[in-house]
Design an enzyme around this catalytic site. Structure first.
Site, short mmCIF file in Angstrom:
data_model
loop_
_atom_site.label_atom_id
_atom_site.label_comp_id
_atom_site.label_asym_id
_atom_site.label_seq_id
_atom_site.Cartn_x
_atom_site.Cartn_y
_atom_site.Cartn_z
N LYS A 103 41.80 30.72 39.85
CA LYS A 103 41.80 30.05 40.63
C LYS A 103 43.09 28.76 39.60
CE LYS A 103 41.30 28.77 44.67
NZ LYS A 103 41.12 29.31 45.31
N SER B 200 46.48 38.93 51.29
CA SER B 200 46.90 39.19 49.65
C SER B 200 47.29 40.14 49.33
CB SER B 200 46.23 37.98 48.65
OG SER B 200 46.88 36.61 48.76
N1 GLU Z 1 44.32 30.08 48.04
C1 GLU Z 1 43.78 31.42 48.99
C2 GLU Z 1 42.04 31.32 48.64
O1 GLU Z 1 41.54 30.35 48.21
C3 GLU Z 1 44.10 32.77 49.05
C4 GLU Z 1 43.42 33.37 47.90
C5 GLU Z 1 44.76 34.45 47.33
O2 GLU Z 1 45.24 35.40 47.92
O3 GLU Z 1 44.40 35.60 46.23
O4 GLU Z 1 41.14 32.25 49.03
#
Ligand code: GLU
Length: 477
Positions: free
Chosen positions: A112, A368
């Site tokens: 993250k 994704s």
């Molecule tokens: N930000 C999104 C999550 O917390 C997507 C993360 C992603 O697609 O890598 O799951």
């Protein structure tokens, strides 16, 4: 720092995640060393860089990227832009990404990122400079790449930021065929996949629908089976909250309350999410919505009388301070960490059910994954098969017509004789993923005599899967 009504920095988010982890870990027989390795955050990169404001002044920006687990690579997770971003939060969210990916069988480790800015205070060109500089810093330290670490949108970011990241990475890595797989959530013309924007909200809908379709669970909660007619309150009308509300409404639920920064609105007869969103765009506020009652704070909405509460904003929204006032029977965590560990216990003790974040909001990373696969294969989903399927369907219809001596109307033909396009395939892959994962978690809960929560069951699932990867690597016996 107070956002959404709570003093967010006072609660250590990573501790909350680890508390939940420990509870599940205690039910496993994995060696302590392995459990520790699964739990810790492998690497954190903290950077500070200057940004030139449009007026010429220089400002210093703080940012992070945390890579929680490399048991599978690349690692994956969004980047958030928010004034309260901090190292603890980024590590906690990276850990949740590890568990989330494991639960939905997406072959990535968790990561993250975060930039400590309130995006609304910056112009488009300033945001572009910040995003490109952040990407440059990640490239320098090998914290980004199609097989290394693949960011995505999160709170305060979207397709535009992802396009800047892809472009910066592409322009700095000459001749790399898969360069655009370095980030997901891109606009479709820049290598994005259809359905990614709404993916997290759609996944939230599939997860809630699946939960509501289990008669025993609904009976225990005192609710009828099925989504139709269920009264829903959604906190946060951002990308996740809006799409979750939209799909839930289209699926037959009644949206009785909506909360945003400025307060909340309530109408027991139902609110139309598109009208609420339109009003917010036009008036910069959801308040004073026709036929609805205003509530002074976003927190008030959490305590509204409803069947399903969907916190879709930020972490630490339901704590021991307000857990006893929550009336919803089902709490569906669309945000990451909206309910603290203690508050979860209190809600469960009060006979409520929580669909945990690390499962429920996994739709984003699932799609994704589809986008990443599309980028690596360099072909749009459905391109090779759509027309083939359509032709087969037409031949079948024709054969039936000849057999029965009657013709289908052109309406029926055009409805049935369809080949799946990219969006159809993404939606169906997401539905399959969310439904399977839910049943899997329920099964684990059942195997523990229904004495553990869905969150503990989800953690057990994740821990076992990550543990298995380490064993495959031969690091642990
Ligand atoms: N930000 C999104 C999550 O917390 C997507 C993360 C992603 O697609 O890598 O799951």
């Amino acid at each position: 720092m107070t956002i959404w009504g709570y003093a967010m920095s006072t609660i250590k988010f990573f501790n909350q995640v680890n508390k939940n982890f420990d509870k599940a870990a205690a039910l496993t027989e994995h060696p302590p060393g392995l459990l520790k390795q699964i739990k810790i955050c492998n690497s954190v990169y903290h950077m500070t860089f200057p940004v030139k404001r449009d007026g010429g002044t220089i400002e210093t920006v703080q940012a992070w990227r945390a890579e929680h687990s490399h048991h599978k690579q690349p690692v994956k997770g969004g980047i958030r832009y928010a004034a309260n971003v901090n190292e603890d939060e980024v590590m906690a969210l990276a850990a949740l990404m590890t568990y989330k990916c494991a639960i939905v069988d997406v072959p990535f480790g968790g990561a993250k990122g975060g930039i400590k800015i309130s995006r609304y205070k910056y112009t488009q060109s300033e945001l572009e400079r910040i995003t490109r500089r952040y990407t440059y810093e990640l490239i320098k330290k090998n914290f980004i790449g199609p097989g290394i670490d693949v960011p995505a949108p999160d709170y305060g970011t979207g397709a535009q930021e992802m396009a800047w990241i892809a472009d910066t990475y592409n322009s700095m890595t000459e001749g790399q065929l898969d360069a655009f797989a370095c980030v997901t959530g891109k606009p479709v013309p820049q290598g994005g996949v259809r359905g990614r924007t709404e993916a997290t909200g759609l996944g939230v809908y599939y997860g809630i629908r699946e939960a509501c379709n289990v008669p025993e669970d609904m009976k225990r909660l005192g609710l009828s089976t099925g989504l139709a007619g269920k009264r829903v309150v959604v906190q946060g009308l951002g990308n996740v909250g809006y799409h979750a509300a939209k799909f839930l409404q289209d699926g037959g639920a009644i949206l009785v309350g909506v909360a945003e920064y400025e307060g909340a609105i309530y109408n027991p007869d139902g609110l139309d999410v598109d009208e609420v969103a339109r009003r917010r765009r036009e008036h910069k506020s959801i308040l004073k919505f026709p036929r609805a009652t205003d509530l002074p704070t976003s927190q008030d909405a959490l305590e509204l009388d409803c069947d399903i509460l969907v916190p879709a904003a930020l972490e630490d929204q339901i704590t021991m301070d307000n857990a006893a006032n929550i009336k919803a029977r089902l709490i569906a965590e669309a945000a990451n960490g909206p309910v603290t560990a203690d508050a979860s216990e209190a809600l469960l003790a009060a006979g409520k059910m929580i669909i945990p974040d690390m499962y429920l909001n996994a739709g984003g990373v699932t799609v994704s994954y589809f986008e990443w696969l599309k980028n690596l294969s360099h072909v749009r989903f459905g391109r090779m098969s759509k027309r083939f399927e359509e032709n087969i369907n037409r031949s079948l219809l024709k054969a039936i017509e000849e057999l029965v001596g009657k013709s289908f109307s052109s309406d029926v033909v055009s409805k049935i004789a369809l080949g799946a396009d990219e969006k159809d395939l993404v939606y169906s892959g997401l539905e399959e993923t969310m439904c399977n994962a839910y049943q899997n978690i329920r099964e684990i809960r059942r195997n523990h005599g229904d004495k553990i929560s869905l969150r503990t069951a989800a953690f057990l699932d994740a821990i076992d899967k990550v543990a298995l990867s380490y064993m495959d690597l031969g690091i642990f016996p």
